[in-house]
Design a protein around this motif. Structure first.
Motif, PDB file in Angstrom:
ATOM      1  N   PHE A 183     -25.703 -13.079  -8.872  1.00 51.23           N
ATOM      2  CA  PHE A 183     -25.817 -12.812 -10.307  1.00 51.23           C
ATOM      3  C   PHE A 183     -24.528 -12.205 -10.847  1.00 51.23           C
ATOM      4  N   ILE A 184     -23.990 -11.218 -10.137  1.00 53.65           N
ATOM      5  CA  ILE A 184     -22.751 -10.581 -10.599  1.00 53.65           C
ATOM      6  C   ILE A 184     -21.606 -11.581 -10.607  1.00 53.65           C
ATOM      7  N   ASN A 185     -21.526 -12.425  -9.588  1.00 51.91           N
ATOM      8  CA  ASN A 185     -20.468 -13.419  -9.524  1.00 51.91           C
ATOM      9  C   ASN A 185     -20.548 -14.386 -10.712  1.00 51.91           C
ATOM     10  N   ALA A 186     -21.777 -14.821 -11.042  1.00 53.14           N
ATOM     11  CA  ALA A 186     -21.945 -15.722 -12.186  1.00 53.14           C
ATOM     12  C   ALA A 186     -21.718 -14.986 -13.505  1.00 53.14           C
ATOM     13  N   TRP A 187     -22.145 -13.720 -13.577  1.00 53.99           N
ATOM     14  CA  TRP A 187     -21.976 -12.928 -14.799  1.00 53.99           C
ATOM     15  C   TRP A 187     -20.503 -12.700 -15.119  1.00 53.99           C
ATOM     16  N   ASN A 188     -19.696 -12.501 -14.098  1.00 53.47           N
ATOM     17  CA  ASN A 188     -18.280 -12.192 -14.300  1.00 53.47           C
ATOM     18  C   ASN A 188     -17.389 -13.430 -14.372  1.00 53.47           C
ATOM     19  N   GLU A 189     -17.953 -14.607 -14.187  1.00 59.33           N
ATOM     20  CA  GLU A 189     -17.145 -15.834 -14.153  1.00 59.33           C
ATOM     21  C   GLU A 189     -16.446 -16.060 -15.497  1.00 59.33           C
ATOM     22  N   TYR A 190     -15.180 -16.374 -15.424  1.00 60.99           N
ATOM     23  CA  TYR A 190     -14.392 -16.605 -16.641  1.00 60.99           C
ATOM     24  C   TYR A 190     -13.764 -18.001 -16.666  1.00 60.99           C
ATOM     25  N   LEU A 197     -16.768 -24.408 -22.176  1.00 63.14           N
ATOM     26  CA  LEU A 197     -17.306 -23.950 -23.454  1.00 63.14           C
ATOM     27  C   LEU A 197     -16.231 -23.795 -24.509  1.00 63.14           C
ATOM     28  N   ARG A 198     -16.678 -23.847 -25.762  1.00 63.10           N
ATOM     29  CA  ARG A 198     -15.821 -23.536 -26.901  1.00 63.10           C
ATOM     30  C   ARG A 198     -16.296 -22.221 -27.504  1.00 63.10           C
ATOM     31  N   GLN A 199     -15.538 -21.693 -28.434  1.00 61.31           N
ATOM     32  CA  GLN A 199     -15.828 -20.372 -28.972  1.00 61.31           C
ATOM     33  C   GLN A 199     -17.190 -20.307 -29.670  1.00 61.31           C
ATOM     34  N   SER A 200     -17.655 -21.448 -30.195  1.00 63.25           N
ATOM     35  CA  SER A 200     -18.916 -21.460 -30.919  1.00 63.25           C
ATOM     36  C   SER A 200     -20.127 -21.314 -30.005  1.00 63.25           C
ATOM     37  N   ASN A 201     -19.948 -21.564 -28.726  1.00 61.37           N
ATOM     38  CA  ASN A 201     -21.052 -21.486 -27.769  1.00 61.37           C
ATOM     39  C   ASN A 201     -20.515 -20.821 -26.522  1.00 61.37           C
ATOM     40  N   SER A 202     -20.366 -19.495 -26.587  1.00 58.26           N
ATOM     41  CA  SER A 202     -19.563 -18.795 -25.606  1.00 58.26           C
ATOM     42  C   SER A 202     -20.376 -17.779 -24.819  1.00 58.26           C
ATOM     43  N   VAL A 203     -19.700 -17.137 -23.859  1.00 61.39           N
ATOM     44  CA  VAL A 203     -20.290 -16.064 -23.061  1.00 61.39           C
ATOM     45  C   VAL A 203     -19.442 -14.808 -23.246  1.00 61.39           C
ATOM     46  N   LEU A 204     -19.910 -13.703 -22.681  1.00 56.71           N
ATOM     47  CA  LEU A 204     -19.264 -12.415 -22.919  1.00 56.71           C
ATOM     48  C   LEU A 204     -17.796 -12.412 -22.513  1.00 56.71           C
ATOM     49  N   GLN A 205     -17.493 -12.979 -21.355  1.00 59.56           N
ATOM     50  CA  GLN A 205     -16.116 -12.936 -20.875  1.00 59.56           C
ATOM     51  C   GLN A 205     -15.160 -13.673 -21.800  1.00 59.56           C
ATOM     52  N   LEU A 206     -15.654 -14.737 -22.413  1.00 63.58           N
ATOM     53  CA  LEU A 206     -14.823 -15.460 -23.380  1.00 63.58           C
ATOM     54  C   LEU A 206     -14.800 -14.753 -24.723  1.00 63.58           C
ATOM     55  N   GLY A 207     -15.887 -14.039 -25.024  1.00 59.20           N
ATOM     56  CA  GLY A 207     -15.920 -13.287 -26.273  1.00 59.20           C
ATOM     57  C   GLY A 207     -14.869 -12.197 -26.326  1.00 59.20           C
ATOM     58  N   LEU A 208     -14.481 -11.680 -25.182  1.00 63.30           N
ATOM     59  CA  LEU A 208     -13.445 -10.646 -25.149  1.00 63.30           C
ATOM     60  C   LEU A 208     -12.106 -11.155 -25.668  1.00 63.30           C
ATOM     61  N   ARG A 209     -11.911 -12.470 -25.594  1.00 64.48           N
ATOM     62  CA  ARG A 209     -10.647 -13.026 -26.093  1.00 64.48           C
ATOM     63  C   ARG A 209     -10.523 -12.891 -27.603  1.00 64.48           C
ATOM     64  N   SER A 210     -11.654 -12.667 -28.277  1.00 61.11           N
ATOM     65  CA  SER A 210     -11.614 -12.538 -29.737  1.00 61.11           C
ATOM     66  C   SER A 210     -10.803 -11.331 -30.181  1.00 61.11           C
ATOM     67  N   PHE A 211     -10.634 -10.363 -29.298  1.00 60.40           N
ATOM     68  CA  PHE A 211      -9.920  -9.132 -29.649  1.00 60.40           C
ATOM     69  C   PHE A 211      -8.482  -9.125 -29.120  1.00 60.40           C
ATOM     70  N   MET A 223     -13.092  -2.697 -25.499  1.00 59.82           N
ATOM     71  CA  MET A 223     -13.730  -1.807 -24.538  1.00 59.82           C
ATOM     72  C   MET A 223     -15.227  -1.673 -24.813  1.00 59.82           C
ATOM     73  N   ALA A 224     -15.602  -1.708 -26.092  1.00 60.50           N
ATOM     74  CA  ALA A 224     -17.024  -1.629 -26.440  1.00 60.50           C
ATOM     75  C   ALA A 224     -17.778  -2.844 -25.918  1.00 60.50           C
ATOM     76  N   LEU A 225     -17.232  -4.039 -26.131  1.00 58.56           N
ATOM     77  CA  LEU A 225     -17.889  -5.251 -25.646  1.00 58.56           C
ATOM     78  C   LEU A 225     -17.876  -5.309 -24.121  1.00 58.56           C
ATOM     79  N   ALA A 226     -16.771  -4.859 -23.505  1.00 61.45           N
ATOM     80  CA  ALA A 226     -16.709  -4.836 -22.041  1.00 61.45           C
ATOM     81  C   ALA A 226     -17.742  -3.861 -21.464  1.00 61.45           C
ATOM     82  N   GLY A 227     -17.949  -2.737 -22.158  1.00 66.40           N
ATOM     83  CA  GLY A 227     -18.954  -1.779 -21.713  1.00 66.40           C
ATOM     84  C   GLY A 227     -20.353  -2.369 -21.776  1.00 66.40           C
ATOM     85  N   LEU A 228     -20.645  -3.097 -22.863  1.00 69.80           N
ATOM     86  CA  LEU A 228     -21.943  -3.756 -22.975  1.00 69.80           C
ATOM     87  C   LEU A 228     -22.110  -4.830 -21.902  1.00 69.80           C
ATOM     88  N   ALA A 229     -21.011  -5.467 -21.502  1.00 69.23           N
ATOM     89  CA  ALA A 229     -21.078  -6.482 -20.452  1.00 69.23           C
ATOM     90  C   ALA A 229     -21.391  -5.867 -19.093  1.00 69.23           C
TER      91      ALA A 229
END
Length: 254
Positions: A183-190, A197-211, A223-229
């Motif tokens: 689970f952790i390996n899949a959760w952290n996959e980037y 995926l594209r930005q419109s249908n993304s996951v947390l690790q890709l969402g971090l690129r927005s900042f 850091m806030a989004l990374a903490g939630l991840a």
């Protein structure tokens, strides 16, 4: 001391996320005054609930599928005798040595033909089987008492019934520990989600690129989004830590 060194980066992550935007680069060990401005900024920039939901779906489905396939494959390799068993097992485990970057292009072409690009199923599909999971479970099953399996066969139980009523209940610690690892390996996959995926249908690790941008990185919301991840993984470990400890203890018993 080692535990403190391991926990400190996580503490600093949450401490930075709780600082005021103008104090994000502060070196103070305590985030004072405490502010949730970084979390509100992150929520206005990205769909946090959607990112968490997509990431959880991908990680849970990938881990569950890998765990199920590994259980069935390792059970067959450990409990049955058939021609070329050792050769097939070595070939199966040998796929673990093949870098994912080698199979990335064929997987991408296949997903394109199936129409699964920019879908969460497209992220999960190439990860359904884990050679590492088969290797670890097969080691546990190799030391499983064969007398219990033989007694169940004498009682007239089928192989499927023996697996789920005799073997699996005794493998709960190992399955829990392996499930968390998958689970952790899949959760952290980037890398692979970034390809599919594209930005419109993304996951947390890709969402971090927005900042991250050419004008500078927004460290507070990042850091806030990374903490939630990190929170789902931490909560899962706290809930299942007893099973993890049991898995390590039993792995040394014969």
């Amino acid at each position: 001391m080692v535990a403190l060194a391991a926990v400190f980066p996580i503490y600093w992550l949450f401490a930075t996320s709780l600082r005021r935007p103008e104090d994000v680069t502060s070196l103070s060990p305590l985030p004072w005054p405490v502010s949730i401005a970084n979390y509100t900024d992150a929520a206005t920039k990205v769909d946090i609930a959607g990112l968490i939901g997509n990431t959880f779906f991908v990680a849970l489905l990938s881990a569950a599928a890998q765990l199920l396939i590994a259980l069935l494959a390792s059970y067959a390799f450990a409990m049955y005798t058939f021609p070329f068993r050792k050769v097939l097992y070595l070939a199966f485990v040998g796929t673990w040595l093949v870098p994912f970057q080698v199979t990335m292009l064929p997987n991408y072409v296949l997903l394109t033909r199936l129409g699964l690009i920019n879908t969460l199923i497209g992220v999960v599909l190439p990860t359904l089987c884990s050679a590492l999971a088969v290797l670890l479970l097969r080691q546990h099953l190799a030391s499983f008492p064969k007398e219990l399996v033989a007694a169940a066969k004498i009682d007239g139980r089928s192989s499927w019934s023996i697996l789920w009523t005799v073997v699996v209940p005794n493998l709960r610690p190992a399955l829990a520990a392996l499930g968390i690892l998958l689970f952790i390996n899949a959760w952290n996959e980037y890398f692979w989600p970034a390809v599919v995926l594209r930005q419109s249908n993304s996951v947390l690790q890709l969402g971090l690129r927005s900042f991250m941008g050419t004008e500078g990185d927004q460290w507070g919301p990042m850091m806030a989004l990374a903490g939630l991840a990190c929170l789902p993984v931490l909560l899962m470990y706290l809930v299942l830590q007893r099973h993890i400890a049991d898995a390590f203890v039993r792995s040394g018993l014969k």
